[in-house]
Design an enzyme around this catalytic site. Structure first.
Site, PDB file in Angstrom:
ATOM      1  N   LYS A   1       2.651 -29.431 -22.085  1.00 36.60           N
ATOM      2  CA  LYS A   1       2.135 -28.222 -21.426  1.00 36.60           C
ATOM      3  C   LYS A   1       3.112 -27.057 -21.605  1.00 36.60           C
ATOM      4  CE  LYS A   1      -0.485 -30.982 -18.141  1.00 36.60           C
ATOM      5  NZ  LYS A   1      -0.428 -31.805 -16.954  1.00 36.60           N
TER       6      LYS A   1
ATOM      7  N   GLN B   1       2.096 -32.478 -11.197  1.00 37.41           N
ATOM      8  CA  GLN B   1       1.810 -33.580 -12.129  1.00 37.41           C
ATOM      9  C   GLN B   1       1.651 -34.894 -11.358  1.00 37.41           C
ATOM     10  OE1 GLN B   1       1.480 -33.160 -15.588  1.00 37.41           O
ATOM     11  NE2 GLN B   1       0.731 -35.255 -15.512  1.00 37.41           N
TER      12      GLN B   1
ATOM     13  N   ASP C   1      -5.781 -26.755 -11.905  1.00 36.53           N
ATOM     14  CA  ASP C   1      -6.432 -28.054 -12.125  1.00 36.53           C
ATOM     15  C   ASP C   1      -7.880 -28.034 -11.623  1.00 36.53           C
ATOM     16  OD1 ASP C   1      -4.917 -29.899 -13.541  1.00 36.53           O
ATOM     17  OD2 ASP C   1      -3.724 -30.501 -11.810  1.00 36.53           O
TER      18      ASP C   1
END
Length: 287
Positions: free
Chosen positions: A54, A98, A123
């Site tokens: 990422k 995460q 997200d």
């Protein structure tokens, strides 16, 4: 029939190129460099790989990237405090925690994710964004199902009026996929472990989405001739062997188009995350 293989790399490159152009516009028109903060707690090797990926993609596209590394001993309150700081930081447009979290705070995952400002929730997991998705309002949408829709659009595969069947009802893929497909005017059926006569239902699908996490679960006899098959599953069946939820070789003989595993949907997820960071930045400034 031999299916067209929908390689994620090709579509991810197009999505990233579009995000890069949007980043340039934000820099030039609003003097704004979109920023993403990724919080990683502990030292899970797979998570570290994802976070590096990422970070690298952010740098490629001109997005500011901040990786916040916290020790495995981090308490829930310490993590919530860090999220509060990032919520208040104007230079950060997207926040991502995460998963999985370490065992000591894993049970608090929902509370922790819900602490993220919905406008920074790249997200797309916050109840506010879920509600907006369900009601059809502009929202930040989970990256994997959004990537599947983007791929179908880029591949020129018609969704409007088609019968779509999703196998799997997770909050991350199955449920958001339902609403994204309905928004494109598909007629959608969601199947799961309690569905009777599953193969009869899946054989009606023009678009079949497999997202239940069972290796090679979808066999050729479950697929309608000429269907488009999207395999979201990633299952490790040997140290270096990944397979999807679909029996790829058999399905490719029947489907008109199919995503491979690896090399399919998984590659779209990070690209869509970058698109969500740009979307979040625009929502925050009302652009």
């Amino acid at each position: 029939m031999s299916a067209k293989i929908l390689y994620g790399k090709d579509f991810a490159a197009q999505i990233k190129e579009s995000a890069r152009a949007e980043v340039e516009k934000l820099k030039n028109n609003f003097n704004l460099t979109p920023g993403l903060a990724v919080i990683i707690v502990g030292e899970n090797p797979a998570s570290q790989v994802y976070v590096r990926n990422k970070h690298k993609t952010c740098e490629e596209l001109g997005i500011k990237s901040e990786v916040v590394e916290m020790p495995a001993s981090t308490s829930k309150d310490e993590l919530l405090k860090k999220i509060d700081e990032l919520n208040a930081d104007k230079s950060i447009n997207g926040i991502l925690v995460q998963l999985p979290l370490p065992d000591a705070i894993k049970n608090h995952s929902e509370e922790i994710l819900n602490r993220i400002d919905p406008l920074k929730d790249v997200d797309g997991f916050h109840p506010v964004n879920v509600g907006k998705l369900v009601t059809g309002s502009p929202a930040l949408v989970p990256c994997t199902p959004a990537g599947c829709i983007e791929m179908l659009d880029l591949a020129g595969i018609e969704i409007d009026g088609k019968r779509a069947v999703i196998i799997g009802r997770s909050n991350i893929v199955g449920k958001p996929m339902l609403h994204l497909l309905m928004a494109k005017n598909a007629t959608v059926t969601v199947c799961h472990s309690h569905t009777k006569n599953l193969a009869e239902v899946t054989r009606e699908a023009d678009i079949l989405v497999a997202a239940m996490g069972k290796p090679k679960f979808v066999t050729a006899d479950m697929i309608k001739a000429g269907a488009v098959v999207i395999d979201v599953g990633i299952n490790r069946i040997a140290p270096k062997k990944l397979v999807g939820d679909v029996d790829f070789d058999a399905a490719a003989e029947i489907a008109s188009a199919i995503t491979p595993v690896p090399g399919g949907v998984g590659l779209l997820t990070v690209a869509m995350l970058m698109k969500n960071v740009v979307t979040a930045a625009k929502l925050q400034i009302g652009a």
